[in-house]
Scaffold this active site. Sequence first.
Site, PDB file in Angstrom:
ATOM      1  N   THR A 217      28.495 -32.992  22.500  1.00  9.81           N
ATOM      2  CA  THR A 217      29.655 -32.319  22.268  1.00  9.81           C
ATOM      3  C   THR A 217      29.428 -30.772  20.595  1.00  9.81           C
ATOM      4  OG1 THR A 217      31.221 -33.450  21.376  1.00  9.81           O
ATOM      5  CG2 THR A 217      31.914 -33.223  23.615  1.00  9.81           C
TER       6      THR A 217
ATOM      7  N   ASP B  13       0.688  -1.442   0.019  1.00  5.26           N
ATOM      8  CA  ASP B  13      -0.020   0.045   0.148  1.00  5.26           C
ATOM      9  C   ASP B  13       1.010   1.372   0.031  1.00  5.26           C
ATOM     10  OD1 ASP B  13      -2.426  -1.036   0.234  1.00  5.26           O
ATOM     11  OD2 ASP B  13      -2.457  -1.025   2.341  1.00  5.26           O
TER      12      ASP B  13
HETATM   13  P1  ATP Z   1      -3.255   3.526  -0.533  1.00  2.39           P
HETATM   14  O1  ATP Z   1      -4.165   1.828  -0.899  1.00  2.39           O
HETATM   15  O2  ATP Z   1      -2.058   3.940  -1.111  1.00  2.39           O
HETATM   16  O3  ATP Z   1      -3.114   3.064   1.467  1.00  2.39           O
HETATM   17  P2  ATP Z   1      -5.319   4.823   0.805  1.00  2.39           P
HETATM   18  O4  ATP Z   1      -5.268   3.586   1.782  1.00  2.39           O
HETATM   19  O5  ATP Z   1      -5.361   6.192   1.401  1.00  2.39           O
HETATM   20  O6  ATP Z   1      -4.597   4.904   0.093  1.00  2.39           O
HETATM   21  P3  ATP Z   1      -8.313   4.081   0.244  1.00  2.39           P
HETATM   22  O7  ATP Z   1      -8.307   4.791   1.595  1.00  2.39           O
HETATM   23  O8  ATP Z   1      -8.941   3.137  -0.376  1.00  2.39           O
HETATM   24  O9  ATP Z   1      -6.696   4.311   0.010  1.00  2.39           O
HETATM   25  O10 ATP Z   1      -8.913   5.846  -0.183  1.00  2.39           O
HETATM   26  C1  ATP Z   1      -8.464   5.678  -1.824  1.00  2.39           C
HETATM   27  C2  ATP Z   1      -9.641   7.504  -1.893  1.00  2.39           C
HETATM   28  O11 ATP Z   1     -10.517   7.766  -1.765  1.00  2.39           O
HETATM   29  C3  ATP Z   1      -8.460   8.658  -1.853  1.00  2.39           C
HETATM   30  O12 ATP Z   1      -6.857   8.683  -3.033  1.00  2.39           O
HETATM   31  C4  ATP Z   1      -8.688   9.079  -2.000  1.00  2.39           C
HETATM   32  O13 ATP Z   1      -9.207  10.375  -3.280  1.00  2.39           O
HETATM   33  C5  ATP Z   1     -10.128   9.025  -0.993  1.00  2.39           C
HETATM   34  N1  ATP Z   1     -10.782   8.875  -0.171  1.00  2.39           N
HETATM   35  C6  ATP Z   1      -9.609   8.924   1.229  1.00  2.39           C
HETATM   36  N2  ATP Z   1      -9.659   8.846   2.514  1.00  2.39           N
HETATM   37  C7  ATP Z   1     -11.563   9.517   2.040  1.00  2.39           C
HETATM   38  C8  ATP Z   1     -11.957  10.304   2.843  1.00  2.39           C
HETATM   39  N3  ATP Z   1     -11.720  10.073   4.795  1.00  2.39           N
HETATM   40  N4  ATP Z   1     -13.159  11.111   2.516  1.00  2.39           N
HETATM   41  C9  ATP Z   1     -13.445  11.061   1.452  1.00  2.39           C
HETATM   42  N5  ATP Z   1     -12.589   9.896   0.655  1.00  2.39           N
HETATM   43  C10 ATP Z   1     -11.338   9.666   0.710  1.00  2.39           C
END
Ligand code: ATP
Length: 856
Positions: free
Chosen positions: A697, A324
């Site tokens: 040993t 990731d």
């Molecule tokens: P990686 O996969 O590299 O660890 P990540 O875990 O942050 O990244 P996701 O959490 O799946 O990836 O997020 C994917 C996309 O969703 C992000 O690129 C962002 O555009 C959007 N995103 C992330 N967090 C939020 C949030 N809290 N609210 C809305 N959209 C979000």
Amino acid sequence: MNWHLLQLSEIEQLLNSSPKGLDSITASELLLGNGKNQIADQKKKTPFQMFLHQFTDFMILVLIAAAIISGIIGDLVDTIIILAIIMINAVVGFIQEYRAEKAMEALKKIAANTARVLRDGKTIDIDASDLVPGDVVVLEAGNIIPADIRFLEAHKIKVDESTLTGESHNTEKTAEILPEGKYGLGDRTNIGFKGTNITNGRALAYVVATGMNTELGHIAKMIQQEETATPLQKRLIAFGKRLSIVILLICTVIFVIGWLRGGAILEMLLTSISLAVAAIPEALPALVTIALAVGAKRLVKNKALIRKLPAVETLGSVTYICTDKTGTLTLNKMTVQETYEIPITNADFDFFKENSLLNAMALNNDIKIAKDKKWLGDSTELALVKYAFDKNIKKNTLEKILPRVAELPFDSSRKCMTTLHQTEKGILVITKGAVDELFDKLDKKQKALIPEIERKVNEISEKGFRVLGYAIKLLPLLPEKLNTQDIETSLTLIGFAGMIDPPREEAKQAVAECKQAGIVPVMITGDHQLTAKAIAKQLGIITSDEDLVLSGSELSALTQTQFEVIVEKIRVYARVNPEQKLKIIKALQDKNQFVAMTGDGVNDAPALKNADIGIAMGINGTEVSKEAAHMILLDDNFATIVKAIRHGRRIFDNILKFIKYTMTSNSGEIWAIFLAPFLGLPIPLLAIHILWINLVTDGLPGLALVSEASETNSMNRPPRNPKENIFSGGMAIHILWVGFLMGAVTLGMQAWAMQNNNHWQTMAFTVLCLSQMGHVMAIRSERESVFKIGFLSNKPLLGAILLTFGLQMMIVYTPFFNKTFRTQPLTLNELLITFAVSSIIFCAVEIEKWFKRKWK
Ligand code: ATP
């Protein structure tokens, strides 16, 4: 107890609890009465059983029988000595097994789950094994339910109960009482079962049963997985069986020849049995476990927690690390760098017009402010809320005016989240998410703006920034059923923010180290293609045009066969869903790659299970992902994976050295005893000498090899093929030729000493013992000379050699042992000659390594 048919008030009465939870004094009393909340491990051996187990080995039993028979007919002293040697061997075996067991237990303890409970009116995290009936637990998506529970409050709770019911769909749970009737486990919708996974929502619940009283406890066998042997152990067991037959044949030949030459039948029998016991490497698979368990203990110190022991062994074979991005390759410390506002033209939104983007930032998030004023929550959201706060738009104040009435939580497949707020004009919907994912959700009027917005977003993404967009709409009323398709549509985009998440400095070095070691690092991220590419470039994951970037939608358009044509070239997967990780693993494995894969979410669990090494995050990972993983990164850091691989390679190298050492020693003894009659010499060693060398040993220096430092080239060579035969690559030849040399040197010493009227048997015995000390010193490194790595650099080994040497001198020079081992004190001259002759093996192996360095 039919907890699902009771009113909450009845449950409270029965459990003597309330929605505020228990107090800690009652809880500790209950813990004493109920016992720990854990499934009893039936297979656990007591130390005494462990000790007795050392005597159950077939070969040891044969030896005991032989010793007793020899005692009855012949020499009682021999019997006692052999029994004493067996006893020492059992004690050493017991200590090793006990230590390995303790190391494993310690690991399990660190890996133990925690549970969040209300105690004394406060929310605290405790060890899940300390839960008692009556506790109120706080649960959320990603948790493994820690005991059998009855829901007290449930918000959109869904539970995967496949571990219990075998059905893989998610069951919705509520706090409602069920009408009278008969219900299967899967139909008890207000009960949660220990060991099942929460995949959605959050809840409060009463613990109603713990430990063996839970449903899981009733079918405890289901989770009592057999500890399977590691691949190396399996191979060693199979190899050991074949080798045993060969050794038994050799021993029979030695017996028959000895007997025909007029040796005492009993003595020959004892010699042959001792040789068989000593030379058959039946302890090797167990010693591999010890080496792996000790290795796992060391890995914890380096922030890699091993959950499944074979992973230590297979770490060295990893050819692809799919990782990731956020938090693992980057710091997960986001800051908003720039924003872009799109003016609102629709008059309906007049009340929201001023500072619309900043207001949306402050409203659409799950940031909580703790008692100590610390902000808690996801780093992306922290950055956005902080940005608004610095511009004087305060979340708390704003929420009072526009209170949140509902939400559609974030999930990484949709890549967005929505909050709904009450206003005078109706319900304000705010959606935040990846801008490219929002495009499809915009209303028709705005669709014309998309190309221009896209250009701007790409510009920001190319700098490696994460771009999050905000879109809004108004609904007249709060819908009765909240579903994403109806709510997240016809939105109006009001702007976006670009934020930076700097790459980890140490990740850059780790990527370079990977490449040196023949391992391909691959980034898998939910982020935008351009953002991901920019970060991958900064880290050195992408260095040329041949390194490809593939997006999730491109990936789903490819068939498995098409995908497998290019899979080895892809370095970055962007905008992928966790489910697609499985496709990536399968393709790489079909190409004979050995894949390590990281994951933190609930839906990463299948990928973690299917990867050759599944790696979960210790800090930000859900319990479900940790449970599915082979290894947990305690610091969520990519560099730790590479460190663990380096250690894994070292541990495996050392296990190979250990096997090489033991087998060569055995080979030396066999050669000496087998060849003696052909050269017209008496058998050089007595049965007790053979047993002494092997069971006493030999063991210590061999074990100390496990502490040897890494080979200098351990991260400059390609990964080990897990299917490769461990005896290839020169090991078998080494065992044969060095063993032969040991035998020859022993017999040479014997012949010379016999001719010169010396103490030939003691000299031959000591030469064989000391030759092995020379051998163990020389094989500490596969290629480097000991003069380069330093004689003193492996302290445990040095200690073991000195101790062994001391023991041997004790046998040679103390009258008591002279009598029992039938040795004689050597003169100074004899001792020096013995030393000189023993060093031949050391020199020969050093020369072998010199040739290796020269020609390979
Ligand atoms: P990686 O996969 O590299 O660890 P990540 O875990 O942050 O990244 P996701 O959490 O799946 O990836 O997020 C994917 C996309 O969703 C992000 O690129 C962002 O555009 C959007 N995103 C992330 N967090 C939020 C949030 N809290 N609210 C809305 N959209 C979000």
